[in-house]
Scaffold this active site. Structure first.
Site, PDB file in Angstrom:
ATOM      1  N   ASP A   1       4.564   4.730   3.282  1.00 15.53           N
ATOM      2  CA  ASP A   1       3.385   5.040   2.475  1.00 15.53           C
ATOM      3  C   ASP A   1       3.896   5.949   1.345  1.00 15.53           C
ATOM      4  O   ASP A   1       4.983   6.531   1.460  1.00 15.53           O
ATOM      5  CB  ASP A   1       2.383   5.779   3.376  1.00 15.53           C
ATOM      6  CG  ASP A   1       1.258   6.421   2.596  1.00 15.53           C
ATOM      7  OD1 ASP A   1       0.697   5.746   1.721  1.00 15.53           O
ATOM      8  OD2 ASP A   1       0.950   7.596   2.872  1.00 15.53           O
TER       9      ASP A   1
ATOM     10  N   ASP B   1       0.821   9.111   6.629  1.00 13.81           N
ATOM     11  CA  ASP B   1       0.258  10.448   6.867  1.00 13.81           C
ATOM     12  C   ASP B   1      -1.265  10.405   7.001  1.00 13.81           C
ATOM     13  O   ASP B   1      -1.896  11.437   7.208  1.00 13.81           O
ATOM     14  CB  ASP B   1       0.600  11.391   5.709  1.00 13.81           C
ATOM     15  CG  ASP B   1      -0.174  11.025   4.465  1.00 13.81           C
ATOM     16  OD1 ASP B   1      -0.167   9.829   4.111  1.00 13.81           O
ATOM     17  OD2 ASP B   1      -0.817  11.909   3.876  1.00 13.81           O
TER      18      ASP B   1
ATOM     19  N   ARG C   1      -9.094   3.110  -5.101  1.00 12.02           N
ATOM     20  CA  ARG C   1      -9.869   3.871  -6.086  1.00 12.02           C
ATOM     21  C   ARG C   1     -11.365   3.536  -6.021  1.00 12.02           C
ATOM     22  O   ARG C   1     -12.210   4.432  -5.925  1.00 12.02           O
ATOM     23  CB  ARG C   1      -9.320   3.575  -7.491  1.00 12.02           C
ATOM     24  CG  ARG C   1      -9.736   4.575  -8.534  1.00 12.02           C
ATOM     25  CD  ARG C   1      -9.173   4.158  -9.895  1.00 12.02           C
ATOM     26  NE  ARG C   1      -7.729   3.949  -9.839  1.00 12.02           N
ATOM     27  CZ  ARG C   1      -7.027   3.271 -10.753  1.00 12.02           C
ATOM     28  NH1 ARG C   1      -7.642   2.763 -11.789  1.00 12.02           N
ATOM     29  NH2 ARG C   1      -5.730   3.128 -10.611  1.00 12.02           N
TER      30      ARG C   1
ATOM     31  N   GLY D   1      -5.300   6.917   1.435  1.00  9.12           N
ATOM     32  CA  GLY D   1      -5.023   5.515   1.740  1.00  9.12           C
ATOM     33  C   GLY D   1      -6.157   4.581   1.366  1.00  9.12           C
ATOM     34  O   GLY D   1      -6.078   3.381   1.596  1.00  9.12           O
ATOM     35  N   ILE D   2      -7.220   5.130   0.775  1.00 12.51           N
ATOM     36  CA  ILE D   2      -8.391   4.333   0.400  1.00 12.51           C
ATOM     37  C   ILE D   2      -8.303   4.027  -1.103  1.00 12.51           C
ATOM     38  O   ILE D   2      -8.013   4.914  -1.901  1.00 12.51           O
ATOM     39  CB  ILE D   2      -9.685   5.129   0.719  1.00 12.51           C
ATOM     40  CG1 ILE D   2      -9.689   5.599   2.188  1.00 12.51           C
ATOM     41  CG2 ILE D   2     -10.938   4.330   0.392  1.00 12.51           C
ATOM     42  CD1 ILE D   2      -9.624   4.511   3.225  1.00 12.51           C
TER      43      ILE D   2
ATOM     44  N   ASP E   1       1.678   8.309  -1.007  1.00 15.46           N
ATOM     45  CA  ASP E   1       0.964   9.574  -1.093  1.00 15.46           C
ATOM     46  C   ASP E   1       0.968  10.275   0.264  1.00 15.46           C
ATOM     47  O   ASP E   1       0.382   9.782   1.216  1.00 15.46           O
ATOM     48  CB  ASP E   1      -0.470   9.266  -1.561  1.00 15.46           C
ATOM     49  CG  ASP E   1      -1.369  10.469  -1.531  1.00 15.46           C
ATOM     50  OD1 ASP E   1      -0.858  11.590  -1.665  1.00 15.46           O
ATOM     51  OD2 ASP E   1      -2.585  10.285  -1.365  1.00 15.46           O
TER      52      ASP E   1
ATOM     53  N   SER F   1      -1.936   2.460  -4.196  1.00 16.17           N
ATOM     54  CA  SER F   1      -2.115   3.037  -5.535  1.00 16.17           C
ATOM     55  C   SER F   1      -1.555   2.125  -6.617  1.00 16.17           C
ATOM     56  O   SER F   1      -0.391   1.734  -6.574  1.00 16.17           O
ATOM     57  CB  SER F   1      -1.426   4.401  -5.625  1.00 16.17           C
ATOM     58  OG  SER F   1      -1.462   4.850  -6.975  1.00 16.17           O
TER      59      SER F   1
ATOM     60  N   ASN G   1      -0.886   3.129  -9.370  1.00 15.03           N
ATOM     61  CA  ASN G   1       0.042   3.986 -10.109  1.00 15.03           C
ATOM     62  C   ASN G   1       1.388   4.144  -9.397  1.00 15.03           C
ATOM     63  O   ASN G   1       2.251   4.880  -9.891  1.00 15.03           O
ATOM     64  CB  ASN G   1      -0.585   5.365 -10.328  1.00 15.03           C
ATOM     65  CG  ASN G   1      -1.814   5.298 -11.224  1.00 15.03           C
ATOM     66  OD1 ASN G   1      -1.718   4.901 -12.386  1.00 15.03           O
ATOM     67  ND2 ASN G   1      -2.970   5.636 -10.680  1.00 15.03           N
TER      68      ASN G   1
HETATM   69  P1  B16 Z   1      -4.883   4.789  -7.517  1.00 13.64           P
HETATM   70  P2  B16 Z   1      -1.337   5.563  -0.668  1.00 13.64           P
HETATM   71  C1  B16 Z   1      -3.542   5.923  -2.109  1.00 13.64           C
HETATM   72  O1  B16 Z   1      -2.157   5.959  -2.011  1.00 13.64           O
HETATM   73  C2  B16 Z   1      -4.100   7.332  -2.061  1.00 13.64           C
HETATM   74  O2  B16 Z   1      -3.873   7.907  -0.788  1.00 13.64           O
HETATM   75  C3  B16 Z   1      -5.593   7.285  -2.311  1.00 13.64           C
HETATM   76  O3  B16 Z   1      -6.123   8.599  -2.301  1.00 13.64           O
HETATM   77  C4  B16 Z   1      -5.861   6.611  -3.668  1.00 13.64           C
HETATM   78  O4  B16 Z   1      -7.252   6.517  -3.926  1.00 13.64           O
HETATM   79  C5  B16 Z   1      -5.240   5.220  -3.643  1.00 13.64           C
HETATM   80  O5  B16 Z   1      -3.845   5.332  -3.377  1.00 13.64           O
HETATM   81  C6  B16 Z   1      -5.436   4.482  -4.955  1.00 13.64           C
HETATM   82  O6  B16 Z   1      -4.716   5.137  -5.971  1.00 13.64           O
HETATM   83  O7  B16 Z   1      -6.208   5.299  -7.970  1.00 13.64           O
HETATM   84  O8  B16 Z   1      -3.715   5.522  -8.151  1.00 13.64           O
HETATM   85  O9  B16 Z   1      -4.763   3.296  -7.661  1.00 13.64           O
HETATM   86  O10 B16 Z   1      -1.688   6.585   0.362  1.00 13.64           O
HETATM   87  O11 B16 Z   1      -1.708   4.151  -0.277  1.00 13.64           O
HETATM   88  O12 B16 Z   1       0.082   5.671  -1.137  1.00 13.64           O
HETATM   89 MG    MG Z   2      -0.712   8.584   2.417  1.00 13.70          MG
END
Ligand code: B16
Ligand code: MG
Length: 217
Positions: free
Chosen positions: A8, A171, A48, A45-46, A10, A117, A119
């Site tokens: 993962d 996490d 946007r 992990g949720i 984040d 994400s 990003n």
């Molecule tokens: P983005 P992961 C997730 O990353 C984040 O934990 C979550 O808080 C966020 O909303 C999601 O990515 C989407 O991110 O807005 O940048 O597309 O934990 O899957 O690495």
């Molecule tokens: Mg995470």
């Protein structure tokens, strides 16, 4: 040994959760909704769009905005978040992670990323970690957020490995559930998680000898 280890982003590679939180808090405040770090835990992990729905529900504003308005709000949050990513440098990689990924290279164990994400590629670039991953699942192609196993299965697919021969590291509670549903063995980082096959308090404990011993159990 395992064929691949899928990470993962984040909370495992770097702590972007706090930056997500600051951006969401600002956007939520503009809508008259208050969120705190405890609530933010439920956004890990949720995706946007789903995160925004949860925030609106939390503030009793579910159904107040049209789809187009929600997209605008999510875009505003992302602009704030992307702006905050400018502060990200290789020093923001969590303890032990770079060493582990480098060791997995010498052990010839494949490495994957399972982040929802959009990003994620930019974040890996900023951390100078891109070359340490063999395959990063494309979040834009994922239809279901964690706890659905889709993103972890996409990572295994891209790596050409069987999930049952792999370890997933997370996490977030939704992430552990996603790993377990994918058939991979799950490693959780943090003390509040339930259901992980192996639970470690911080990334500092995430070493190849530790993972190797776990795999042989
Ligand atoms: P983005 P992961 C997730 O990353 C984040 O934990 C979550 O808080 C966020 O909303 C999601 O990515 C989407 O991110 O807005 O940048 O597309 O934990 O899957 O690495
Ligand atoms: Mg995470």
């Amino acid at each position: 040994k395992p064929q691949a280890i899928v990470f993962d982003l984040d909370g495992v590679i770097t702590d972007t959760a706090h930056l997500h939180f600051l951006a969401w808090r600002e956007v939520a405040a503009e809508l008259g909704i208050v969120i705190d770090e405890v609530f933010n835990d439920r956004l890990k992990g949720i995706s946007r769009g789903e995160s925004l729905l949860r925030i609106l529900r939390h503030g009793g504003k579910e159904g107040v905005f049209t789809q187009a308005e929600r997209e605008q709000i999510a875009a505003r949050k992302n602009a704030l978040y992307v702006d905050s990513l400018r502060s990200l440098t290789p020093e923001a990689v969590l303890p032990g992670i770079k060493e582990l990924l480098t060791t997995l290279r010498t052990e010839q164990i494949k490495t994957g990323l399972a982040s929802v994400s959009l990003n994620a590629p930019a974040i890996l670039q900023a951390l100078q970690m891109t070359s340490l991953f063999d395959f990063c699942a494309n979040a834009a192609l994922i239809r279901r957020s964690k706890p659905d196993p889709e993103i972890f299965l996409a990572a295994c697919n891209g790596l050409h490995v069987n999930p049952r021969a792999c370890i997933g590291i997370e996490d977030a509670q939704a992430g552990i559930e996603a790993i377990n549903a994918s058939g991979m063995r799950s490693v959780g980082i943090g003390s509040t998680l339930t259901g992980a096959d192996l639970l470690l308090p911080t990334t500092e404990f995430l070493t190849w000898p530790r993972l190797s011993a776990f795999w042989q159990l």
